[in-house]
Scaffold this motif. Sequence first.
Motif, mmCIF file in Angstrom:
data_model
loop_
_atom_site.group_PDB
_atom_site.id
_atom_site.type_symbol
_atom_site.label_atom_id
_atom_site.label_comp_id
_atom_site.label_asym_id
_atom_site.label_seq_id
_atom_site.Cartn_x
_atom_site.Cartn_y
_atom_site.Cartn_z
ATOM 1 N N ASP A 7 4.848 10.036 -5.719
ATOM 2 C CA ASP A 7 4.954 9.987 -4.265
ATOM 3 C C ASP A 7 3.823 10.791 -3.641
ATOM 4 N N THR A 8 3.207 10.221 -2.610
ATOM 5 C CA THR A 8 2.139 10.877 -1.876
ATOM 6 C C THR A 8 2.256 10.501 -0.400
ATOM 7 N N MET A 9 1.435 11.167 0.409
ATOM 8 C CA MET A 9 1.257 10.731 1.792
ATOM 9 C C MET A 9 0.402 9.466 1.759
ATOM 10 N N LYS A 10 0.546 8.618 2.772
ATOM 11 C CA LYS A 10 -0.296 7.425 2.862
ATOM 12 C C LYS A 10 -1.756 7.845 2.889
ATOM 13 N N ASN A 11 -2.575 7.072 2.197
ATOM 14 C CA ASN A 11 -4.000 7.348 2.099
ATOM 15 C C ASN A 11 -4.763 6.125 2.563
ATOM 16 N N GLN A 12 -5.892 6.345 3.211
ATOM 17 C CA GLN A 12 -6.690 5.218 3.701
ATOM 18 C C GLN A 12 -7.264 4.381 2.570
ATOM 19 N N ASP A 13 -7.480 4.998 1.416
ATOM 20 C CA ASP A 13 -7.960 4.279 0.246
ATOM 21 C C ASP A 13 -6.770 3.563 -0.379
ATOM 22 N N GLY A 14 -6.724 2.249 -0.258
ATOM 23 C CA GLY A 14 -5.599 1.475 -0.758
ATOM 24 C C GLY A 14 -5.359 1.609 -2.254
ATOM 25 N N GLY A 15 -6.377 1.983 -3.014
ATOM 26 C CA GLY A 15 -6.221 2.118 -4.450
ATOM 27 C C GLY A 15 -5.960 3.540 -4.916
ATOM 28 N N TYR A 16 -5.844 4.470 -3.973
ATOM 29 C CA TYR A 16 -5.707 5.891 -4.289
ATOM 30 C C TYR A 16 -4.509 6.174 -5.196
ATOM 31 N N ILE A 17 -3.345 5.711 -4.812
ATOM 32 C CA ILE A 17 -2.147 6.033 -5.603
ATOM 33 C C ILE A 17 -2.193 5.356 -6.975
ATOM 34 N N GLY A 18 -2.807 4.200 -7.050
ATOM 35 C CA GLY A 18 -2.986 3.548 -8.344
ATOM 36 C C GLY A 18 -3.884 4.363 -9.267
ATOM 37 N N LYS A 19 -4.910 4.992 -8.694
ATOM 38 C CA LYS A 19 -5.782 5.872 -9.477
ATOM 39 C C LYS A 19 -4.980 7.055 -10.016
ATOM 40 N N ILE A 20 -4.108 7.607 -9.189
ATOM 41 C CA ILE A 20 -3.245 8.706 -9.638
ATOM 42 C C ILE A 20 -2.383 8.234 -10.802
ATOM 43 N N GLY A 21 -1.781 7.067 -10.673
ATOM 44 C CA GLY A 21 -0.947 6.517 -11.743
ATOM 45 C C GLY A 21 -1.709 6.361 -13.040
ATOM 46 N N HIS A 22 -2.944 5.900 -12.958
ATOM 47 C CA HIS A 22 -3.766 5.735 -14.157
ATOM 48 C C HIS A 22 -4.044 7.086 -14.819
ATOM 49 N N ILE A 23 -4.354 8.092 -14.015
ATOM 50 C CA ILE A 23 -4.618 9.432 -14.543
ATOM 51 C C ILE A 23 -3.368 9.995 -15.219
ATOM 52 N N VAL A 24 -2.207 9.814 -14.604
ATOM 53 C CA VAL A 24 -0.955 10.315 -15.185
ATOM 54 C C VAL A 24 -0.672 9.612 -16.518
ATOM 55 N N TYR A 25 -0.852 8.304 -16.563
ATOM 56 C CA TYR A 25 -0.628 7.570 -17.812
ATOM 57 C C TYR A 25 -1.570 8.059 -18.916
ATOM 58 N N ASP A 26 -2.843 8.207 -18.595
ATOM 59 C CA ASP A 26 -3.797 8.702 -19.592
ATOM 60 C C ASP A 26 -3.404 10.095 -20.085
ATOM 61 N N ALA A 27 -2.953 10.956 -19.182
ATOM 62 C CA ALA A 27 -2.533 12.303 -19.560
ATOM 63 C C ALA A 27 -1.320 12.259 -20.484
ATOM 64 N N MET A 28 -0.374 11.374 -20.214
ATOM 65 C CA MET A 28 0.805 11.242 -21.085
ATOM 66 C C MET A 28 0.389 10.754 -22.470
#
Length: 127
Positions: A7-28
């Motif tokens: 969960d995040t605040m809305k971001n103007q970059d439409g792909g921002y939260i997806g980038k976060i998801g990718h980073i979290v998956y790689d970290a796991m």
Amino acid sequence: MPIVRIDTMKNQDGGYIGKIGHIVYDAMRTAISVPENDNFQVLNEHDHEHFVYDAQYLGIKRTDRLVMIQITLNEGRTLDQKKRLYKTIADELNHQLGIPPGDVFINLVEVKKENWSFGNGIAQYAD
């Protein structure tokens, strides 16, 4: 099989939260040995009135860049593995997206293996 909620605040970059998801998956994958393709995430962006947090709880400065990450996973990871996961996520979010480490809030929810059904109404991990 972790399931991740971000969960995040809305971001103007439409792909921002997806980038976060990718980073979290790689970290796991690296920190707690999550298998390849074991990637299930629910990504949510909120307006200011639907994203509530304390800006100074425990003396940690938080901003509207706060990312709340909840990971539900099988029990059994060691404390060292969990600490490595937290640090890896915070470091990579900072390195790749410039998110301050104080804005990375992580909660692990551990469950027994029999508490999963991956589909078809079957408890695939139950003994």
